[in-house]
Design an enzyme around this catalytic site. Structure first.
Site, PDB file in Angstrom:
ATOM      1  N   GLU A   7      71.194  40.081  -5.805  1.00  0.00           N
ATOM      2  CA  GLU A   7      71.765  38.961  -5.055  1.00  0.00           C
ATOM      3  C   GLU A   7      70.924  37.679  -5.160  1.00  0.00           C
ATOM      4  OE1 GLU A   7      73.945  41.196  -1.350  1.00  0.00           O
ATOM      5  OE2 GLU A   7      71.777  40.986  -1.197  1.00  0.00           O
TER       6      GLU A   7
HETATM    7  C1  TNX Z   1      73.301  44.060   0.103  1.00  0.00           C
HETATM    8  S1  TNX Z   1      72.746  45.996  -1.819  1.00  0.00           S
HETATM    9  C2  TNX Z   1      71.942  43.986  -0.102  1.00  0.00           C
HETATM   10  C3  TNX Z   1      71.048  43.968   1.056  1.00  0.00           C
HETATM   11  C4  TNX Z   1      71.798  44.040   2.354  1.00  0.00           C
HETATM   12  C5  TNX Z   1      72.915  45.028   2.202  1.00  0.00           C
HETATM   13  C6  TNX Z   1      73.649  45.290   3.454  1.00  0.00           C
HETATM   14  C7  TNX Z   1      71.593  45.086  -2.139  1.00  0.00           C
HETATM   15  C8  TNX Z   1      70.868  45.430  -3.323  1.00  0.00           C
HETATM   16  N1  TNX Z   1      71.343  44.067  -1.321  1.00  0.00           N
HETATM   17  O1  TNX Z   1      70.255  42.801   1.029  1.00  0.00           O
HETATM   18  O2  TNX Z   1      70.913  44.439   3.346  1.00  0.00           O
HETATM   19  O3  TNX Z   1      73.804  44.535   1.252  1.00  0.00           O
HETATM   20  O4  TNX Z   1      74.568  46.319   3.287  1.00  0.00           O
END
Ligand code: TNX
Length: 532
Positions: free
Chosen positions: A342
């Site tokens: 992300e």
């Molecule tokens: C996505 S999945 C994220 C996390 C959040 C999560 C909540 C991922 C690699 N990153 O930063 O905590 O969703 O479900």
């Protein structure tokens, strides 16, 4: 082999002949006993490779029972000590540890098993002649011990002496894991969890033969691992958490305590420093890490994707070199997880240049790279692991295949199945639902080898159940989300595909509830399970 075991083995010769190597799979217990009187098969999670009922035989722990281990090497002796200690605590018996003379009431542990059992494989036989766990390593003995705990009455988990009787139905088990990576992830950044709470999480995970603890140690909301060369990361960057309550961090001594406690249970800690996004805590602590040289305030909300290291500044790589170096020294396992997910505030071209540079700093400190699936878009060093967190979307599936195409392996954490922070349904109290509701059945009903179409089965390193903690401010809430789903993910990682199946699994799962009651686990009494 002792006389006693020759006797036991003779009784079950037919069954054992059907087993062959540990990878052979016997007919389901229900079929084996269908012709005769039904015999209660112990409800084990994960389901072993083979488990055969030895009819009309039992093993019983008594006040004269001993733990017998001929091997005098330190690790097997330590495991035998753990076995004896728990047996003593729950039974009130003396349970001495001795080196020879196994009898009918004794638990014999042997490391004389064949190398073909592998590091984690074991065989267990229980009958009138005694109980024996055979492995090739201390780790294999330990995995066998976690099976024995489930064969014994639930009260074996008690902290004080219980009445018994301590009887195990006659059985022969032959077992080894399907995958080498079977993990749980705890996000200690969004909410900080104490050393004692992490130990508790490990205590429960080890019951289901998990062997990795992935600690998400740094995110926007808090930096949780001491780095002497950049002290403000923890003293300032670790001072808060989601909601603005005080945060915290692990000193080097704290992390060493967690690492050692995990290692004692044959669990390897995988430390994660999320980069280049999810870095507000670091950016707030050191202005020079920001492209504009201005430190943002600490962040206590739950948004994602707004922060980025300044990938074009040299100091960013000095910083990562220092951080990975100190973290590598604190975590003896082979992996450092560099995040990579992300990175919505990192220009994409910069992201593609950043990941290989960060990865090189991980390997410089003697560790292999693990990262979320997005890293697969960049060239990765040999031995890297990409962590799939897709929801059956083609982009995530492409990334998993891209990882495999360059020789990396993939750990499966599908968000719509393995994420422990997805609500069970609309009425359970905590957590999120961006990947949908994940009830116990959905969490369990998939195969890591076939989840991503056209991903070679050999590219799958294993499974992991991540627990993100934006809404979880204490360990009992974490337990509510993790249990009863963790055992299902653990079984997907351990048991052969042929042993997986919801109908049988949900009955085995039901039997775990009484153990969790004894351990005061705040588990969700999912209505689809007929809890006993
Ligand atoms: C996505 S999945 C994220 C996390 C959040 C999560 C909540 C991922 C690699 N990153 O930063 O905590 O969703 O479900």
């Amino acid at each position: 082999m002792t006389l006693r075991h020759r006797f036991v083995t003779g009784i079950v010769l037919l069954a054992v002949a059907a087993l062959g190597s540990p990878s052979a799979v016997a007919a389901p217990i229900s079929e084996q006993v269908a012709a005769g009187r039904p015999v209660a098969a112990a409800a084990l999670i994960p389901q072993p490779v083979s488990q055969v009922v030895v009819k009309n035989q039992t093993f019983t722990l008594t006040s004269g029972s001993r733990v017998v281990l001929a091997d005098t090497a330190a690790e097997p002796v330590r495991v035998a000590g753990m076995v004896a200690e728990q047996l003593r605590r729950a039974t009130g018996f003396a349970v001495p540890l001795v080196t020879s003379g196994a009898g009918a009431a004794d638990v014999e542990l042997s490391t004389a098993g064949a190398a073909s059992l592998g590091a984690e494989g074991y065989q267990l036989s229980a009958g009138n002649g005694g109980l024996k766990i055979t492995a090739h390593t201390a780790e294999g003995l330990y995995r066998g011990w976690t099976t024995l705990r489930q064969l014994l009455p639930a009260t074996i988990e008690a902290a004080t002496a219980q009445p018994g009787p301590w009887t195990v139905a006659g059985t022969t088990i032959s077992d080894a894991p399907r995958y080498g990576y079977r993990g749980a992830m705890l996000d200690v950044s969004r909410h900080f969890f104490s050393v004692a709470e992490v130990k508790r999480y490990l205590d429960l995970a080890t019951m289901y033969k998990l062997n990795r603890l992935h600690l998400h140690l740094a995110d926007d909301q808090g930096w949780r691992v001491q780095v002497d060369s950049w002290p403000r990361l923890t003293t300032y960057g670790g001072s808060t958490e989601v909601g603005g309550t005080p945060g915290g961090y692990y000193t080097k001594a704290d992390l060493a305590e967690i690492v050692a406690y995990a290692a004692d249970r044959f669990i390897t800690v995988v430390p994660e420093i999320d980069t280049p996004g999810h870095t507000n805590a670091a950016l707030a602590s050191y202005a020079e890490l920001n492209c504009d040289g201005v430190a943002p305030p600490l962040y206590t909300g739950t948004d994602v994707g707004f922060s980025s290291l300044c990938t074009t500044k040299d100091i960013t790589y000095t910083f990562l070199d220092d951080v990975f170096g100190e973290v590598a020294a604190q975590a003896p396992g082979p992996l450092i997880h560099l995040g990579g997910d992300e990175a919505h505030s990192t220009p994409h071209e910069e992201y593609l240049a950043f990941v290989p540079k960060a990865a090189a700093l991980v390997t410089k400190h003697g560790k292999a790279v693990m990262g979320w699936q997005e890293i697969a878009e960049t060239p990765l060093p040999a031995g890297s692991i990409a962590q799939y967190w897709g929801t059956d979307d083609t982009r995530s599936q492409d990334l998993a295949r891209m990882a495999a195409a360059q020789g990396a392996t993939v750990v499966m954490s599908p968000a719509n199945r393995a994420y422990l922070d997805m609500k069970y349904n609309s009425s359970t109290p905590y957590c999120l639902s961006w990947a949908g509701y994940v009830d116990v059945r959905k969490s369990y009903s998939w195969d890591p080898a076939t989840l991503v179409p056209n991903l070679p089965a050999s590219a799958v390193a294993g499974v992991e159940a991540p627990l993100w903690t934006e809404t979880l401010d204490d360990i009992s809430k974490a337990e509510f989300m993790a249990y009863p789903r963790v055992p299902g993910i653990a079984e997907l990682g351990w048991s052969p595909a042929s042993a997986l199946g919801w109908t049988a699994y949900k009955n085995r799962l039901a039997a775990q509830g009484s153990r969790w009651d004894i351990l005061n686990v705040n588990f969700y009494r999912a209505p689809e399970i007929n809890w006993r």
